[in-house]
Design an enzyme around this catalytic site. Structure first.
Site, PDB file in Angstrom:
ATOM      1  NE  ARG A 252      39.687  39.463  -1.887  1.00 18.21           N
ATOM      2  CZ  ARG A 252      41.019  39.576  -1.862  1.00 18.21           C
ATOM      3  NH1 ARG A 252      41.785  38.741  -2.522  1.00 18.21           N
ATOM      4  NH2 ARG A 252      41.586  40.539  -1.170  1.00 18.21           N
ATOM      5  CG  HIS A 256      42.048  35.481   0.626  1.00 14.58           C
ATOM      6  ND1 HIS A 256      41.835  34.969  -0.631  1.00 14.58           N
ATOM      7  CD2 HIS A 256      42.433  34.437   1.398  1.00 14.58           C
ATOM      8  CE1 HIS A 256      42.085  33.667  -0.622  1.00 14.58           C
ATOM      9  NE2 HIS A 256      42.440  33.323   0.592  1.00 14.58           N
ATOM     10  CE1 TYR A 265      45.379  41.794   1.521  1.00  9.38           C
ATOM     11  CE2 TYR A 265      44.580  42.480  -0.628  1.00  9.38           C
ATOM     12  CZ  TYR A 265      44.417  41.739   0.534  1.00  9.38           C
ATOM     13  OH  TYR A 265      43.317  40.942   0.710  1.00  9.38           O
TER      14      TYR A 265
HETATM   15  C1  LIG Z   1      49.182  25.208  -3.223  1.00  3.44           C
HETATM   16  C2  LIG Z   1      48.753  26.380  -2.385  1.00  3.44           C
HETATM   17  N1  LIG Z   1      49.540  27.472  -2.320  1.00  3.44           N
HETATM   18  C3  LIG Z   1      49.162  28.536  -1.570  1.00  3.44           C
HETATM   19  C4  LIG Z   1      47.989  28.500  -0.855  1.00  3.44           C
HETATM   20  C5  LIG Z   1      47.566  29.715  -0.022  1.00  3.44           C
HETATM   21  N2  LIG Z   1      46.465  30.391  -0.685  1.00  3.44           N
HETATM   22  C6  LIG Z   1      45.186  30.204  -0.313  1.00  3.44           C
HETATM   23  S1  LIG Z   1      44.112  31.084  -1.244  1.00  3.44           S
HETATM   24  C7  LIG Z   1      45.367  31.745  -2.160  1.00  3.44           C
HETATM   25  C8  LIG Z   1      45.075  32.743  -3.267  1.00  3.44           C
HETATM   26  C9  LIG Z   1      44.389  32.128  -4.433  1.00  3.44           C
HETATM   27  O1  LIG Z   1      44.001  33.152  -5.323  1.00  3.44           O
HETATM   28  P1  LIG Z   1      43.106  32.864  -6.577  1.00  3.44           P
HETATM   29  O2  LIG Z   1      43.414  31.524  -7.143  1.00  3.44           O
HETATM   30  O3  LIG Z   1      43.221  34.018  -7.479  1.00  3.44           O
HETATM   31  O4  LIG Z   1      41.639  32.761  -5.970  1.00  3.44           O
HETATM   32  P2  LIG Z   1      40.812  33.842  -5.116  1.00  3.44           P
HETATM   33  O5  LIG Z   1      41.041  33.463  -3.666  1.00  3.44           O
HETATM   34  O6  LIG Z   1      41.322  35.183  -5.451  1.00  3.44           O
HETATM   35  O7  LIG Z   1      39.393  33.653  -5.494  1.00  3.44           O
HETATM   36  C10 LIG Z   1      46.602  31.281  -1.736  1.00  3.44           C
HETATM   37  C11 LIG Z   1      47.890  31.701  -2.312  1.00  3.44           C
HETATM   38  C12 LIG Z   1      47.213  27.322  -0.930  1.00  3.44           C
HETATM   39  N3  LIG Z   1      46.057  27.205  -0.284  1.00  3.44           N
HETATM   40  N4  LIG Z   1      47.608  26.284  -1.712  1.00  3.44           N
END
Ligand SMILES: Cc1ncc(C[n+]2csc(CCOP(=O)(O)OP(=O)(O)O)c2C)c(N)n1
Length: 340
Positions: A252, A256, A265
């Site tokens: 990425r 985010h 970070y």
């Molecule tokens: C159940 C839940 N826990 C926490 C969140 C907060 N949250 C939103 S995106 C994210 C990170 C997800 O990372 P990843 O699955 O690796 O996908 P990326 O965004 O890196 O593509 C988090 C923790 C959420 N939306 N839903």
């Protein structure tokens, strides 16, 4: 050699000019949409943007393996390029970003959380991994109805694989030999949490063995390699061979979303080192080296994509906002009250 149902393209494992240009256009479009989303957010015109820079190859390749009119996609919020590759229109994408009245959800869903039943694109949930159990359910329905020749695509990041729902979906899919492909877009970060803080195993794909499921790891910066890997998994699923977990290693490049600052970070050195591997210029170089496209053709394609995105954003920005009086329409089954 058979032809794909969605594109009518050659199925061969050699990259040809036609598929190369489809992949590159999708990658360029994805990047242009990303760039514009971040600009629109900084201009105060859209509430948030979710970049997919670094995921272009995964999504262009996966989209090419998706059979339109047959397959069902359970995307996640970072899947701008994938939904475009599966037939979602640029107009509808920007209607979602600008939250216009003409948006498919009437401007009610969070940006990029689109849905298009007519295209086989299920609604995107912000709840990490919720789509995995939904996708397994859809695949179960296909199996119960004996609808062969169809498959479900389920997308997620590596962070999602720490969620219980992901494991439940994987287990159920394997036990029931469902027609589904789980595609992990492993970009190494879940907001500010690196993969090493989520799991001790460097490969998400290794988790499939625990469920008795097939798996494969693919270079997520190579769109054609992704296409080939997902196509094999998709055809296995659609012909009764059961599920596969495909892990596409990517990165990425941006924060985010526009709501966080990745400088807090992770180091610039890490990001710069990954930029050297940027899948977009790398694929462009490959096409030129293989004489599949000239540098001039690529420049023209890039200009066309930019002009298209500019014209689309101008046009959609001018469309009407939703009427506040319609805020609850379509939210509750009966009027404006949740309970009676
Ligand atoms: C159940 C839940 N826990 C926490 C969140 C907060 N949250 C939103 S995106 C994210 C990170 C997800 O990372 P990843 O699955 O690796 O996908 P990326 O965004 O890196 O593509 C988090 C923790 C959420 N939306 N839903």
């Amino acid at each position: 050699m058979s032809a794909r149902h969605n594109t009518g393209m050659d199925d061969s494992t050699e990259l040809d000019r036609e598929r190369a240009l489809v992949l590159l256009r999708n990658m360029l479009l994805q990047r242009a949409v990303d760039t514009r989303g971040f600009q629109l957010n900084r201009q105060g015109k859209i509430a948030i943007a979710m970049g997919s820079e670094g995921h272009e190859a995964v999504q262009a390749g996966t989209g090419m393996a998706f059979e339109r009119g047959r397959d069902i996609l359970y995307p996640y919020y970072r899947n701008t390029g994938l939904i475009l590759a599966c037939g979602f229109s640029l107009d509808d994408l920007f209607r979602s970003q600008f939250a216009r009245k003409s948006d498919r959800t009437g401007g009610k869903s969070i940006i990029n959380h689109v849905t298009a039943k007519d295209l086989g694109i299920a609604s995107i949930s912000s709840i990490i991994a919720a789509q995995c159990t939904h996708a397994a359910g859809a695949a179960y329905a296909l199996k119960l109805r004996r609808e062969s020749g169809r498959a479900v695509f389920c997308q997620f990041g590596e962070g999602a694989t720490s969620e219980g729902e992901w494991h439940e979906a994987m287990n159920f899919a394997a036990v029931s030999a469902l027609p589904i492909v789980f595609i992990c877009e492993n970009n190494r970060w879940a907001i500010s949490t690196p993969q090493s803080k989520q799991m001790a195993n460097p490969d998400v794909a290794a988790r499939a063995a625990g469920y008795g499921m097939a798996s494969t790891i693919v270079d997520g910066f190579d769109p054609f390699a992704v296409y080939a890997a997902v196509r094999v998994a998709r055809d296995r699923a659609a012909s009764g061979g059961g599920p596969t977990l495909v892990e596409a290693k990517c990165y990425r490049f941006l924060s985010h979303t526009t709501d966080d600052d990745d400088r807090t970070y992770r180091t610039r050195e890490e990001v710069d080192a990954q930029r050297e591997l940027d899948p977009v210029p790398r694929f462009e170089r490959r096409l030129v080296d293989a004489a599949l496209a000239s540098a001039d053709e690529i420049a023209a394609l890039r200009a066309d994509v930019t002009a298209t995105v500019n014209a689309t954003t101008d046009r959609i920005e001018a469309e009407a906002a939703p009427d506040p009086a319609e805020l609850y329409d379509g939210v509750y089954a009966d009027g404006h009250e949740a309970w009676r």
